[in-house]
Design a protein around this motif. Structure first.
Motif, PDB file in Angstrom:
ATOM      1  N   LEU A  32      13.207   4.716   0.650  1.00  0.00           N
ATOM      2  CA  LEU A  32      12.140   4.049   1.383  1.00  0.00           C
ATOM      3  C   LEU A  32      11.467   2.988   0.526  1.00  0.00           C
ATOM      4  CD1 LEU A  32      10.361   3.814   3.902  1.00  0.00           C
ATOM      5  CD2 LEU A  32       8.937   5.673   2.988  1.00  0.00           C
ATOM      6  N   TYR A  33      11.425   3.219  -0.784  1.00  0.00           N
ATOM      7  CA  TYR A  33      10.798   2.275  -1.713  1.00  0.00           C
ATOM      8  C   TYR A  33      11.526   0.927  -1.656  1.00  0.00           C
ATOM      9  CZ  TYR A  33       8.651   0.574  -6.036  1.00  0.00           C
ATOM     10  OH  TYR A  33       7.952  -0.151  -6.966  1.00  0.00           O
ATOM     11  N   ASP A  34      12.856   0.979  -1.667  1.00  0.00           N
ATOM     12  CA  ASP A  34      13.653  -0.254  -1.601  1.00  0.00           C
ATOM     13  C   ASP A  34      13.494  -0.948  -0.253  1.00  0.00           C
ATOM     14  OD1 ASP A  34      14.608   0.198  -4.155  1.00  0.00           O
ATOM     15  OD2 ASP A  34      16.357   1.341  -3.446  1.00  0.00           O
ATOM     16  N   ILE A  35      13.438  -0.152   0.813  1.00  0.00           N
ATOM     17  CA  ILE A  35      13.263  -0.729   2.149  1.00  0.00           C
ATOM     18  C   ILE A  35      11.925  -1.447   2.261  1.00  0.00           C
ATOM     19  CG2 ILE A  35      12.982  -0.165   4.595  1.00  0.00           C
ATOM     20  CD1 ILE A  35      14.966   2.153   4.121  1.00  0.00           C
ATOM     21  N   LEU A  36      10.888  -0.819   1.714  1.00  0.00           N
ATOM     22  CA  LEU A  36       9.560  -1.442   1.741  1.00  0.00           C
ATOM     23  C   LEU A  36       9.532  -2.741   0.940  1.00  0.00           C
ATOM     24  CD1 LEU A  36       7.338   1.750   1.371  1.00  0.00           C
ATOM     25  CD2 LEU A  36       7.431   0.235   3.366  1.00  0.00           C
ATOM     26  N   GLY A  37      10.293  -2.777  -0.162  1.00  0.00           N
ATOM     27  CA  GLY A  37      10.389  -4.007  -0.950  1.00  0.00           C
ATOM     28  C   GLY A  37      10.999  -5.139  -0.140  1.00  0.00           C
ATOM     29  N   ILE A  38      12.053  -4.825   0.603  1.00  0.00           N
ATOM     30  CA  ILE A  38      12.698  -5.832   1.453  1.00  0.00           C
ATOM     31  C   ILE A  38      11.738  -6.303   2.547  1.00  0.00           C
ATOM     32  CG2 ILE A  38      14.557  -6.212   3.122  1.00  0.00           C
ATOM     33  CD1 ILE A  38      16.231  -4.215   1.446  1.00  0.00           C
ATOM     34  N   TYR A  81       0.840  -1.212   0.000  1.00  0.00           N
ATOM     35  CA  TYR A  81       0.000   0.000   0.000  1.00  0.00           C
ATOM     36  C   TYR A  81       0.871   1.257   0.000  1.00  0.00           C
ATOM     37  CZ  TYR A  81      -4.456  -2.402   0.879  1.00  0.00           C
ATOM     38  OH  TYR A  81      -5.597  -3.173   0.764  1.00  0.00           O
ATOM     39  N   ILE A  82       1.874   1.280   0.880  1.00  0.00           N
ATOM     40  CA  ILE A  82       2.735   2.470   0.977  1.00  0.00           C
ATOM     41  C   ILE A  82       3.560   2.649  -0.291  1.00  0.00           C
ATOM     42  CG2 ILE A  82       4.625   3.540   2.279  1.00  0.00           C
ATOM     43  CD1 ILE A  82       3.605   2.089   4.759  1.00  0.00           C
ATOM     44  N   LYS A  83       4.037   1.543  -0.869  1.00  0.00           N
ATOM     45  CA  LYS A  83       4.844   1.625  -2.102  1.00  0.00           C
ATOM     46  C   LYS A  83       4.077   2.311  -3.235  1.00  0.00           C
ATOM     47  CE  LYS A  83       7.037  -2.091  -3.521  1.00  0.00           C
ATOM     48  NZ  LYS A  83       8.432  -1.731  -3.844  1.00  0.00           N
ATOM     49  N   ASP A  84       2.745   2.138  -3.232  1.00  0.00           N
ATOM     50  CA  ASP A  84       1.929   2.736  -4.297  1.00  0.00           C
ATOM     51  C   ASP A  84       1.906   4.266  -4.236  1.00  0.00           C
ATOM     52  OD1 ASP A  84       1.318   0.239  -5.275  1.00  0.00           O
ATOM     53  OD2 ASP A  84      -0.589   0.086  -4.196  1.00  0.00           O
ATOM     54  N   PHE A  85       2.296   4.831  -3.079  1.00  0.00           N
ATOM     55  CA  PHE A  85       2.186   6.282  -2.905  1.00  0.00           C
ATOM     56  C   PHE A  85       3.526   6.997  -2.850  1.00  0.00           C
ATOM     57  CE2 PHE A  85      -1.813   4.612  -1.180  1.00  0.00           C
ATOM     58  CZ  PHE A  85      -2.731   5.404  -1.855  1.00  0.00           C
ATOM     59  N   ILE A  86       4.627   6.268  -3.063  1.00  0.00           N
ATOM     60  CA  ILE A  86       5.935   6.919  -3.042  1.00  0.00           C
ATOM     61  C   ILE A  86       6.686   6.631  -4.332  1.00  0.00           C
ATOM     62  CG2 ILE A  86       6.119   6.830  -0.518  1.00  0.00           C
ATOM     63  CD1 ILE A  86       7.992   4.485  -0.801  1.00  0.00           C
ATOM     64  N   ASP A 108      -2.719  -8.389 -10.088  1.00  0.00           N
ATOM     65  CA  ASP A 108      -2.785  -7.324 -11.090  1.00  0.00           C
ATOM     66  C   ASP A 108      -3.713  -6.198 -10.626  1.00  0.00           C
ATOM     67  OD1 ASP A 108      -1.035  -8.567 -12.786  1.00  0.00           O
ATOM     68  OD2 ASP A 108      -2.588  -9.514 -14.016  1.00  0.00           O
ATOM     69  N   TRP A 109      -4.767  -6.555  -9.916  1.00  0.00           N
ATOM     70  CA  TRP A 109      -5.717  -5.557  -9.407  1.00  0.00           C
ATOM     71  C   TRP A 109      -5.061  -4.713  -8.317  1.00  0.00           C
ATOM     72  CZ3 TRP A 109      -8.019  -6.698  -4.345  1.00  0.00           C
ATOM     73  CH2 TRP A 109      -8.816  -5.649  -3.877  1.00  0.00           C
ATOM     74  N   SER A 110      -4.525  -5.391  -7.286  1.00  0.00           N
ATOM     75  CA  SER A 110      -3.878  -4.677  -6.183  1.00  0.00           C
ATOM     76  C   SER A 110      -3.107  -5.666  -5.331  1.00  0.00           C
ATOM     77  CB  SER A 110      -4.913  -3.945  -5.327  1.00  0.00           C
ATOM     78  OG  SER A 110      -4.330  -3.471  -4.136  1.00  0.00           O
ATOM     79  N   SER A 111      -1.795  -5.514  -5.270  1.00  0.00           N
ATOM     80  CA  SER A 111      -0.986  -6.402  -4.436  1.00  0.00           C
ATOM     81  C   SER A 111      -1.369  -6.238  -2.964  1.00  0.00           C
ATOM     82  CB  SER A 111       0.501  -6.108  -4.623  1.00  0.00           C
ATOM     83  OG  SER A 111       0.910  -6.393  -5.940  1.00  0.00           O
ATOM     84  N   GLY A 112      -1.517  -4.978  -2.532  1.00  0.00           N
ATOM     85  CA  GLY A 112      -1.909  -4.728  -1.145  1.00  0.00           C
ATOM     86  C   GLY A 112      -3.271  -5.296  -0.826  1.00  0.00           C
ATOM     87  N   GLY A 113      -4.214  -5.126  -1.751  1.00  0.00           N
ATOM     88  CA  GLY A 113      -5.562  -5.652  -1.554  1.00  0.00           C
ATOM     89  C   GLY A 113      -5.587  -7.170  -1.491  1.00  0.00           C
ATOM     90  N   THR A 114      -4.775  -7.820  -2.342  1.00  0.00           N
ATOM     91  CA  THR A 114      -4.705  -9.286  -2.349  1.00  0.00           C
ATOM     92  C   THR A 114      -4.251  -9.822  -0.996  1.00  0.00           C
ATOM     93  OG1 THR A 114      -4.165  -9.284  -4.709  1.00  0.00           O
ATOM     94  CG2 THR A 114      -3.646 -11.281  -3.472  1.00  0.00           C
ATOM     95  N   PHE A 115      -3.171  -9.244  -0.471  1.00  0.00           N
ATOM     96  CA  PHE A 115      -2.648  -9.731   0.807  1.00  0.00           C
ATOM     97  C   PHE A 115      -3.552  -9.351   1.980  1.00  0.00           C
ATOM     98  CE2 PHE A 115       1.207  -9.912  -1.825  1.00  0.00           C
ATOM     99  CZ  PHE A 115       1.586 -11.221  -1.553  1.00  0.00           C
ATOM    100  N   THR A 116      -4.331  -8.298   1.824  1.00  0.00           N
ATOM    101  CA  THR A 116      -5.317  -7.959   2.861  1.00  0.00           C
ATOM    102  C   THR A 116      -6.404  -9.030   2.930  1.00  0.00           C
ATOM    103  OG1 THR A 116      -4.932  -5.582   2.571  1.00  0.00           O
ATOM    104  CG2 THR A 116      -6.998  -6.246   3.618  1.00  0.00           C
ATOM    105  N   ILE A 117      -6.879  -9.478   1.763  1.00  0.00           N
ATOM    106  CA  ILE A 117      -7.894 -10.541   1.722  1.00  0.00           C
ATOM    107  C   ILE A 117      -7.367 -11.808   2.381  1.00  0.00           C
ATOM    108  CG2 ILE A 117      -9.180 -12.083   0.186  1.00  0.00           C
ATOM    109  CD1 ILE A 117      -9.301  -9.716  -1.820  1.00  0.00           C
ATOM    110  N   TYR A 118      -6.139 -12.179   2.031  1.00  0.00           N
ATOM    111  CA  TYR A 118      -5.544 -13.380   2.622  1.00  0.00           C
ATOM    112  C   TYR A 118      -5.365 -13.225   4.137  1.00  0.00           C
ATOM    113  CZ  TYR A 118      -4.372 -14.790  -2.202  1.00  0.00           C
ATOM    114  OH  TYR A 118      -4.418 -15.140  -3.534  1.00  0.00           O
TER     115      TYR A 118
END
Length: 483
Positions: free
Chosen positions: A375-381, A364-369, A442-452
């Protein structure tokens, strides 16, 4: 000829138990009690190691498509959608195998079911290795899937029925450990050999399993249920050691069989009884929640997830993920009979929930930076660490324990039908998650993991309220408790 004699003759090819049965009474009388205990453990572990070749085949089938996708598409000129269909057909075949697995295992025994499952697996791999177009790939994959569907039900049931109560949890966990080993082998070998050779290597587990089945005893509980009293007591004596007094266990099993009757089904109205609906609900619920947690979506598309998180060597990272899964499952092997099934399920589902929330928040945060930000790389890790933690948490409990619980709690007279239904439900939701995971990502990585994460939280609640502790209890004691 009586019904019992006819039944015994019909199943005779599947009752052979090898040279173990020919130990003389004079030899057995010379064995000390400690030697008997040691021989019992050796006998059961040897049986488990042989039937564990089935789940290795299961895992190899699941892992085969990951390292071979680009090569198969290039050599056979397939589209991505055609290859995706090829990958998903193993789940379709497994659903068919799951429908029949319980009845096959009830009619000709656990060993007979594994023998029947092995043959289409071998044929399926041969068809794939010589495939010239997509139709051969599809046929081979369906045959493999059918065999895997039968194996996925029969192996945990067989291990549970032959194991002493103090070792049962760890030994049934070997089923899931073998699946993870099979996946890792497919990943690793796929880095070094081309896809046709990899398919030929896929023949090996079942090729070894078929002759191995002739050297292990049939499940004593199945033999007792089928009225084969002599074979039942001989099988149990082999498994427990020739100097072990098995009279108490024999009496418990006979009482359970007499109570359940020899019917393999019950009337629909009888399913309203607590002794039936509660174990059915628990067994089906755990196996469905196991798949809805999203584990197959994460494992099948791990490379895509790692790439979106910024990891360049995604294939190597996927192999690492497979290794972590194996190591974490080994922990289950050790803890299942020490800490108990219920505690491991609670820790596992809680760990998965927290891990998935971390992954979801990171995406979610990666989508806004900006992708140029540090910070983008840190969030990826952090996202990758969360995925790894989720797989590790799954392997500690939700991977193996639902199969252990299913093999322990189902009453003897509905085990075939109920086990088939539970295995079918597991494979259907595995197919559903695999089918939708790519679209959801493809729809939303953050949304997918929220559902799970939400589903894993529901699993935690389900386990806390409904799942009983079965550690250290005989199968008969567990099933009597539901009355």
């Amino acid at each position: 000829m009586s019904d019992s004699d006819e039944t015994r003759d019909l199943r005779k090819p599947f009752l052979h138990t090898g040279s173990w049965y020919r130990m003389s009474s004079r030899q057995s009388s010379l064995m000390g009690s400690s030697q008997a205990i040691r021989d019992s453990a050796i006998s059961v572990v040897a049986c488990v190691l042989i039937v564990a070749l089935g789940p290795i085949q299961f895992g190899f089938t699941a892992g085969y498509t990951s390292p071979t996708q680009s090569a198969i598409i290039k050599d056979l000129k397939l589209s991505v959608s055609e290859f995706s269909l090829f990958g998903s057909l193993s789940n379709v075949g497994a659903m068919v195998g799951a429908i029949t697995s319980g009845q096959i295992a009830e009619y000709i025994g656990r060993k007979g079911a594994l023998m029947i499952a092995s043959v289409p697996n071998v044929i399926g791999w041969l068809i794939i290795s010589f495939a010239k177009d997509s139709s051969f790939l599809y046929l081979g994959r369906l045959l493999e899937g059918f065999g895997v569907g039968v194996i996925s039900y029969t192996v945990p049931v067989y291990i549970a029925e032959i194991s002493p109560q103090n070792l049962r949890g760890g030994l049934v966990s070997v089923n899931q450990l073998s699946v993870t080993i099979g996946i890792m082998l497919a990943y690793l070998l796929g880095l070094f050999v081309e896809w046709r050779i990899l398919a030929v290597l896929g023949i090996l587990p079942c090729t070894i399993l078929i002759p191995g089945l002739f050297f292990i005893p049939e499940s004593p509980r199945w033999l007792a249920k089928m009225g084969m009293t002599e074979e039942f007591e001989t099988s149990l004596q082999v498994l427990r050691g020739f100097d072990t007094d098995i009279s108490v266990e024999v009496s418990e099993i006979k009482r359970a069989v007499a109570s359940a009757g020899r019917r393999t089904t019950v009337r629909f109205a009888e399913l309203k009884q607590r002794r039936y609906w509660l174990p059915l609900m628990i067994g089906n619920g755990l196996l469905i929640l196991q798949q809805l947690s999203g584990i197959n979506g994460v494992l099948f598309y791990a490379s895509t997830i790692f790439e979106s998180a910024g990891i360049s060597s995604s294939n190597v990272a996927t192999c690492g993920l497979g290794a972590i899964q194996v190591l974490a499952t080994c922990i289950t092997l050790w803890l299942a009979d020490k800490s108990g099934r219920r505690l491991l399920l609670i820790v596992s589902s809680a760990g998965m929930t927290i891990s998935l929330i971390v992954v979801a928040v990171s995406f979610y945060i990666k989508d806004f930076i900006s992708d140029e930000s540090s910070l983008y790389d840190i969030l990826g890790i952090i996202a990758v660490a969360g995925v790894v933690a989720m797989v590790a948490a799954f392997s500690v409990g939700m991977g193996a324990i639902p199969w252990i619980i299913m093999s322990e709690i189902l009453p003897l007279n509905i085990k075939g039908l109920a086990g088939s239904v539970a295995t079918l439900a597991n494979w259907f939701f595995a197919w559903l998650v695999t089918l939708t995971a790519n679209w959801l990502l493809d729809w939303s990585s953050g949304g997918t993991f929220t559902i799970y994460a939400v589903i894993c939280a529901l699993a935690l609640i389900f386990v806390t309220i409904w799942v009983p502790e079965t550690k250290g209890r005989t199968l008969e004691e567990i099933q009597w408790a539901f009355r």
